[in-house]
Write a protein that holds these residues in place. Sequence first.
Motif, PDB file in Angstrom:
ATOM      1  N   LEU A  62       0.805  -1.220   0.000  1.00  0.00           N
ATOM      2  CA  LEU A  62       0.000   0.000   0.000  1.00  0.00           C
ATOM      3  C   LEU A  62       0.837   1.268   0.000  1.00  0.00           C
ATOM      4  CD1 LEU A  62      -3.032  -0.690   2.361  1.00  0.00           C
ATOM      5  CD2 LEU A  62      -2.993  -0.558  -0.125  1.00  0.00           C
ATOM      6  N   ASP A  63       1.999   1.246   0.598  1.00  0.00           N
ATOM      7  CA  ASP A  63       2.817   2.451   0.709  1.00  0.00           C
ATOM      8  C   ASP A  63       3.972   2.483  -0.278  1.00  0.00           C
ATOM      9  OD1 ASP A  63       1.320   3.610   2.816  1.00  0.00           O
ATOM     10  OD2 ASP A  63       2.225   2.183   4.207  1.00  0.00           O
ATOM     11  N   VAL A  64       3.999   1.533  -1.222  1.00  0.00           N
ATOM     12  CA  VAL A  64       5.043   1.540  -2.246  1.00  0.00           C
ATOM     13  C   VAL A  64       4.689   2.577  -3.306  1.00  0.00           C
ATOM     14  CG1 VAL A  64       6.205   0.201  -4.031  1.00  0.00           C
ATOM     15  CG2 VAL A  64       5.591  -0.870  -1.850  1.00  0.00           C
ATOM     16  N   LEU A  65       5.637   3.465  -3.612  1.00  0.00           N
ATOM     17  CA  LEU A  65       5.382   4.526  -4.584  1.00  0.00           C
ATOM     18  C   LEU A  65       5.603   4.017  -6.008  1.00  0.00           C
ATOM     19  CD1 LEU A  65       7.036   7.571  -2.798  1.00  0.00           C
ATOM     20  CD2 LEU A  65       4.607   6.991  -2.948  1.00  0.00           C
ATOM     21  N   PRO A  66       4.953   4.641  -6.980  1.00  0.00           N
ATOM     22  CA  PRO A  66       5.106   4.217  -8.374  1.00  0.00           C
ATOM     23  C   PRO A  66       6.550   4.323  -8.859  1.00  0.00           C
ATOM     24  CG  PRO A  66       3.173   5.607  -8.132  1.00  0.00           C
ATOM     25  CD  PRO A  66       3.921   5.685  -6.836  1.00  0.00           C
ATOM     26  N   ALA A  67       6.922   3.405  -9.698  1.00  0.00           N
ATOM     27  CA  ALA A  67       8.256   3.380 -10.313  1.00  0.00           C
ATOM     28  C   ALA A  67       8.221   2.402 -11.477  1.00  0.00           C
ATOM     29  CB  ALA A  67       9.316   2.967  -9.299  1.00  0.00           C
ATOM     30  N   PRO A  68       9.138   2.560 -12.436  1.00  0.00           N
ATOM     31  CA  PRO A  68       9.201   1.576 -13.525  1.00  0.00           C
ATOM     32  C   PRO A  68       9.585   0.203 -12.968  1.00  0.00           C
ATOM     33  CG  PRO A  68      10.502   3.532 -14.034  1.00  0.00           C
ATOM     34  CD  PRO A  68      10.131   3.622 -12.594  1.00  0.00           C
ATOM     35  N   PRO A  69       9.201  -0.875 -13.633  1.00  0.00           N
ATOM     36  CA  PRO A  69       9.661  -2.207 -13.218  1.00  0.00           C
ATOM     37  C   PRO A  69      11.188  -2.257 -13.215  1.00  0.00           C
ATOM     38  CG  PRO A  69       7.958  -2.357 -14.908  1.00  0.00           C
ATOM     39  CD  PRO A  69       8.323  -0.912 -14.807  1.00  0.00           C
ATOM     40  N   PRO A  70      11.792  -3.071 -12.364  1.00  0.00           N
ATOM     41  CA  PRO A  70      13.261  -3.114 -12.259  1.00  0.00           C
ATOM     42  C   PRO A  70      13.967  -3.400 -13.575  1.00  0.00           C
ATOM     43  CG  PRO A  70      12.239  -4.331 -10.466  1.00  0.00           C
ATOM     44  CD  PRO A  70      11.131  -3.966 -11.404  1.00  0.00           C
ATOM     45  N   ASN A  71      13.339  -4.159 -14.448  1.00  0.00           N
ATOM     46  CA  ASN A  71      13.991  -4.524 -15.712  1.00  0.00           C
ATOM     47  C   ASN A  71      13.561  -3.649 -16.885  1.00  0.00           C
ATOM     48  OD1 ASN A  71      11.372  -5.360 -15.936  1.00  0.00           O
ATOM     49  ND2 ASN A  71      11.850  -7.390 -16.772  1.00  0.00           N
ATOM     50  N   PHE A  72      12.907  -2.542 -16.602  1.00  0.00           N
ATOM     51  CA  PHE A  72      12.321  -1.741 -17.680  1.00  0.00           C
ATOM     52  C   PHE A  72      13.383  -1.277 -18.674  1.00  0.00           C
ATOM     53  CE2 PHE A  72      11.039   2.257 -19.644  1.00  0.00           C
ATOM     54  CZ  PHE A  72       9.798   1.933 -20.156  1.00  0.00           C
ATOM     55  N   HIS A  73      14.496  -0.768 -18.179  1.00  0.00           N
ATOM     56  CA  HIS A  73      15.483  -0.163 -19.067  1.00  0.00           C
ATOM     57  C   HIS A  73      16.344  -1.202 -19.797  1.00  0.00           C
ATOM     58  CE1 HIS A  73      14.446   3.888 -17.882  1.00  0.00           C
ATOM     59  NE2 HIS A  73      14.506   3.529 -16.611  1.00  0.00           N
ATOM     60  N   SER A  74      16.181  -2.458 -19.458  1.00  0.00           N
ATOM     61  CA  SER A  74      16.912  -3.502 -20.183  1.00  0.00           C
ATOM     62  C   SER A  74      16.027  -4.221 -21.186  1.00  0.00           C
ATOM     63  CB  SER A  74      17.487  -4.519 -19.190  1.00  0.00           C
ATOM     64  OG  SER A  74      16.438  -5.158 -18.468  1.00  0.00           O
ATOM     65  N   ARG A  75      14.796  -3.784 -21.326  1.00  0.00           N
ATOM     66  CA  ARG A  75      13.880  -4.445 -22.263  1.00  0.00           C
ATOM     67  C   ARG A  75      14.372  -4.286 -23.702  1.00  0.00           C
ATOM     68  NH1 ARG A  75       8.924  -0.342 -23.368  1.00  0.00           N
ATOM     69  NH2 ARG A  75      10.195   1.538 -23.557  1.00  0.00           N
ATOM     70  N   LEU A  76      14.071  -5.241 -24.523  1.00  0.00           N
ATOM     71  CA  LEU A  76      14.479  -5.235 -25.920  1.00  0.00           C
ATOM     72  C   LEU A  76      13.328  -4.924 -26.863  1.00  0.00           C
ATOM     73  CD1 LEU A  76      16.813  -8.369 -25.903  1.00  0.00           C
ATOM     74  CD2 LEU A  76      17.459  -5.950 -25.708  1.00  0.00           C
ATOM     75  N   GLU A  77      12.126  -4.871 -26.319  1.00  0.00           N
ATOM     76  CA  GLU A  77      10.941  -4.635 -27.152  1.00  0.00           C
ATOM     77  C   GLU A  77       9.919  -3.864 -26.340  1.00  0.00           C
ATOM     78  OE1 GLU A  77       7.419  -7.506 -28.745  1.00  0.00           O
ATOM     79  OE2 GLU A  77       9.446  -7.998 -29.458  1.00  0.00           O
ATOM     80  N   SER A  78       9.296  -2.853 -26.949  1.00  0.00           N
ATOM     81  CA  SER A  78       8.268  -2.075 -26.271  1.00  0.00           C
ATOM     82  C   SER A  78       6.980  -2.879 -26.159  1.00  0.00           C
ATOM     83  CB  SER A  78       7.989  -0.779 -27.046  1.00  0.00           C
ATOM     84  OG  SER A  78       6.855  -0.121 -26.541  1.00  0.00           O
ATOM     85  N   ASP A  79       6.260  -2.662 -25.065  1.00  0.00           N
ATOM     86  CA  ASP A  79       4.958  -3.310 -24.931  1.00  0.00           C
ATOM     87  C   ASP A  79       3.956  -2.737 -25.932  1.00  0.00           C
ATOM     88  OD1 ASP A  79       5.039  -0.868 -23.662  1.00  0.00           O
ATOM     89  OD2 ASP A  79       3.746  -1.444 -21.998  1.00  0.00           O
ATOM     90  N   ARG A  80       4.316  -1.646 -26.586  1.00  0.00           N
ATOM     91  CA  ARG A  80       3.465  -1.058 -27.618  1.00  0.00           C
ATOM     92  C   ARG A  80       3.986  -1.393 -29.026  1.00  0.00           C
ATOM     93  NH1 ARG A  80      -0.249   2.451 -26.903  1.00  0.00           N
ATOM     94  NH2 ARG A  80       0.273   3.405 -28.909  1.00  0.00           N
ATOM     95  N   TYR A  81       4.945  -2.282 -29.118  1.00  0.00           N
ATOM     96  CA  TYR A  81       5.524  -2.644 -30.417  1.00  0.00           C
ATOM     97  C   TYR A  81       4.467  -3.278 -31.318  1.00  0.00           C
ATOM     98  CZ  TYR A  81       8.179  -5.376 -33.843  1.00  0.00           C
ATOM     99  OH  TYR A  81       8.646  -5.939 -35.005  1.00  0.00           O
ATOM    100  N   SER A  82       4.435  -2.811 -32.548  1.00  0.00           N
ATOM    101  CA  SER A  82       3.524  -3.353 -33.543  1.00  0.00           C
ATOM    102  C   SER A  82       4.304  -4.271 -34.473  1.00  0.00           C
ATOM    103  CB  SER A  82       2.881  -2.219 -34.351  1.00  0.00           C
ATOM    104  OG  SER A  82       2.006  -2.723 -35.326  1.00  0.00           O
ATOM    105  N   ALA A  83       3.949  -5.555 -34.482  1.00  0.00           N
ATOM    106  CA  ALA A  83       4.678  -6.559 -35.271  1.00  0.00           C
ATOM    107  C   ALA A  83       4.766  -6.130 -36.728  1.00  0.00           C
ATOM    108  CB  ALA A  83       3.993  -7.911 -35.152  1.00  0.00           C
ATOM    109  N   GLY A  84       5.942  -6.300 -37.304  1.00  0.00           N
ATOM    110  CA  GLY A  84       6.153  -5.948 -38.698  1.00  0.00           C
ATOM    111  C   GLY A  84       6.744  -4.574 -38.903  1.00  0.00           C
TER     112      GLY A  84
END
Length: 882
Positions: free
Chosen positions: A2-24
């Motif tokens: 409940l008291d954890v503040l928002p932040a990117p996931p720990p592995n966010f900056h090491s991702r190789l593909e956006s969750d908004r990536y459109s195939a092709g």
Amino acid sequence: MLDVLPAPPPNFHSRLESDRYSAGTKSVLIKNATIWTGGDDGHEIVHGEVVLDKGIVKYVGSRAPASLLDSLSDLEEFNVQGAWVSPGIVDLHSHLGVYSVPSLSGASDGNSRKGPVLPWLRSLDALNTHDDAYRLSISGGITTAVVLPGSANAIGGQAFAIKLRPTAERSPTSMLLEPPFGINGSEVDPTLPPRWRLLKQACGENPSRVYSGTRMDTIWAFRQGYETARKIKVSQDAYCSSALSGHWEGLGEFPEDLQWEALVDVLRGRVKIQNHCYETVDLDDIVRLSNEFKFPIAAFHHAHETYLVPETLKRAYGHPPAIAMFATNARYKRESYRGSEFAPRILADEGLKVVMKSDHPVLNSRYLLYEAQQAHYYGLPANLAMAAVTTTPAEVMGMGHRVGYLKKGVVWDSHPLSLGATPKQVYIDGIAQLSHPHTTPKPPSFQHLPKTPNFDKETSDALKYEGLPPLEPREKLELADVAFTRVGSVYVRDPKSRNGIRELYGRDGEEGVVFVRNGTVICADQINGSDNCMDKFMTSFTRVVDLAGGSIAPGLVAYGSPLALHEIQGEASTADGYVFDALEEEVPKIVGGEYSVIRAVDGLQYATRDALIAYRAGVTTGVTPPKSAGFFSGLSTAFSTGSAHKLEKGAVIQEVAAFHVSVGHGGNGAPSVSTQIAVLRRLLVGEVGGEMGEWIGEVKSGKIPLVINVESADVMATLIKLKEEVETEIGETIKVTFTGASEAHLLAKEIGAAGVGVILTPSRPFPQTWEQRRILPGPPLTEHNAVSLLLGHNVTVGIGIPENWAARNIRFDAAWAALEAKGDLSKTDTLALASVNLEKLLGVSVPTYEGDLVATWGGDLLEFESKVVGIVSPSKGIVDLI
């Protein structure tokens, strides 16, 4: 959690593909770029390459590694030849998709009227994906927008950040940047830090007006709402304390309430509050509220008085709010009356974060970058001006890990802070958004950061006078000799020239002297080795004004807004009011009945702040008809924007200029277009009595123009036929001007053949209404803009402004129109758009020797680096030093 503040996931900056990536989606290599990354507090500029792959930026630097490029199987290369590349523009305050464009009653969802505090509402639930503005905004480099509920409620609901590109799914959900909770499969891992949420709040006039309350009522509504949320939070904390202590017996269900959970998250520090708030009293109220309930404010929006009370802002709970504001849009209601163009600079000097925003569709978000350009012109440092529409709004909305830095990119045709900077390409999620972009090569000087004039005194005065500094000229030189030296160019009126303006001399490396006696130019020479003007006329009493390579040019004309007919748009008590319209109401006999004609000259108000600010920006003449909400308007007048009152010499330039009507779609019982045309036909070919008959006679004899406010090309076509019919009937040629004219380009050839003039209002079109939807948007979406297309068909064209505050920017509007015209407009053509062409189209007759001239320091009137320093008025016999 409940008291954890928002932040990117720990592995966010090491991702190789956006969750908004459109195939092709193909990978992209942008080569030979000048890259403003947003790093190093906005100072980092890299010359090199950018690689986009799978929806994210894989590389920014001098040269992409060969190993990276070899790993990309389907790579497109784009050599931008040194062009500027920046992060996508981020709009922190938009109503895109909820106040739809064109505006239609079935697609206006900005606010609920169900109560003052409604934190459970969500802008996502009203997001119209068919809005015509998405494509336009993308063409201005906008990639991300925070879509806010309106400001009619104290708490209007939850806001959402969207990416503007069209998706294959076509749904509002698919446009979301980073949903703060599970939506249609976009689930949030409850073991990870949460995502930021956004909430819209408002205070002051708007919620008070809607709910017929006062500021006291609004703040009490806030406190009631937050007290409800506080009690829920306390019970949740107690529940978790018991659970964590192992005391489960009798604990029951977790205490929560769907209506109030968003406010509970505010109290837990998980929500970025975007707070509409203008005046000191309201700012102070919200700062106290934030400390009472212990929650931070992400940003105050509009915030016209924030620059006057920085210490109040610094006392807000948690951290000082950022300030999201307009550059020059002010004085449209009481709360914005003390707005200053120097506010961004002052706030930045106080260490406060500055954001420039659109409030789309109040301002067309396509031109949000222009707000940053103006802020820079008036003194905001370049790094902060660029950040104000990229990195700063991204951080303020809690999305700096995704946008605002070079993660989504725009390739510009010139330096982003130069006037008229236009995208050559826009990338969202790594996908190019402009299929066939049209751009025009800009002069080399536009590739560099513009130098800003010195506004130190004006900035100091804005604070000294609490937002209402004196705007009158600092010196009025009557019966005096003035020598303007180091003059780079001189343009004067000349009725014998092709466009009514002649260049005496221009920028060929030589500077000159212009000598003025009693407000009249008596000598204008380039030096060429001898100071002829100085030798002939210089005395010890001559006032010398150094223009540092500046210019002398004809004064500009403001048309399209009720300048000098009202002081504050939202305050009826400051306005002349609206005329009676005989098509919709009975006109009292004492006025003259249905054939009465109202003259704007009788309602003029002098020394309004917008008129004086326009005067200080080189707009020396205003032309305005009576204010009308229907068909009939009346007789326009031409007046001096710099005069103190009507009885002053030269204050009224021409008592009657033109006869004005409007023809267009109304609704709500308004007369049909065909009815309006029938009335106009009767006026022009029938028998009309009274004063109306006299002035229509002046129109029919060609002595004054008939000015018709019209947007639709279909209506224009009918009016062209009517003009032909009338001229055949009466045997005379009548002067007709179309104003507004959003769709005039569709009939450019026919308008030119009919001898009808056009005043484009505004000069950069926007499909606000159904009748305006078929605009010609100009580069990069179309090869031509409406100005150049109409001029190409021999139409006399002027440019207008729809609101008073915009009068000060007419010189930049004209310059922008020329920049989009593929080099087809000369300096004299461009100056004519906002001066002699308007006079011709509006029936204003100014003798050549009486026309005002404007002196600018550091550049000519059309340049971002220049500053107006003097007005030369032969008709008044004075030189005003600004």
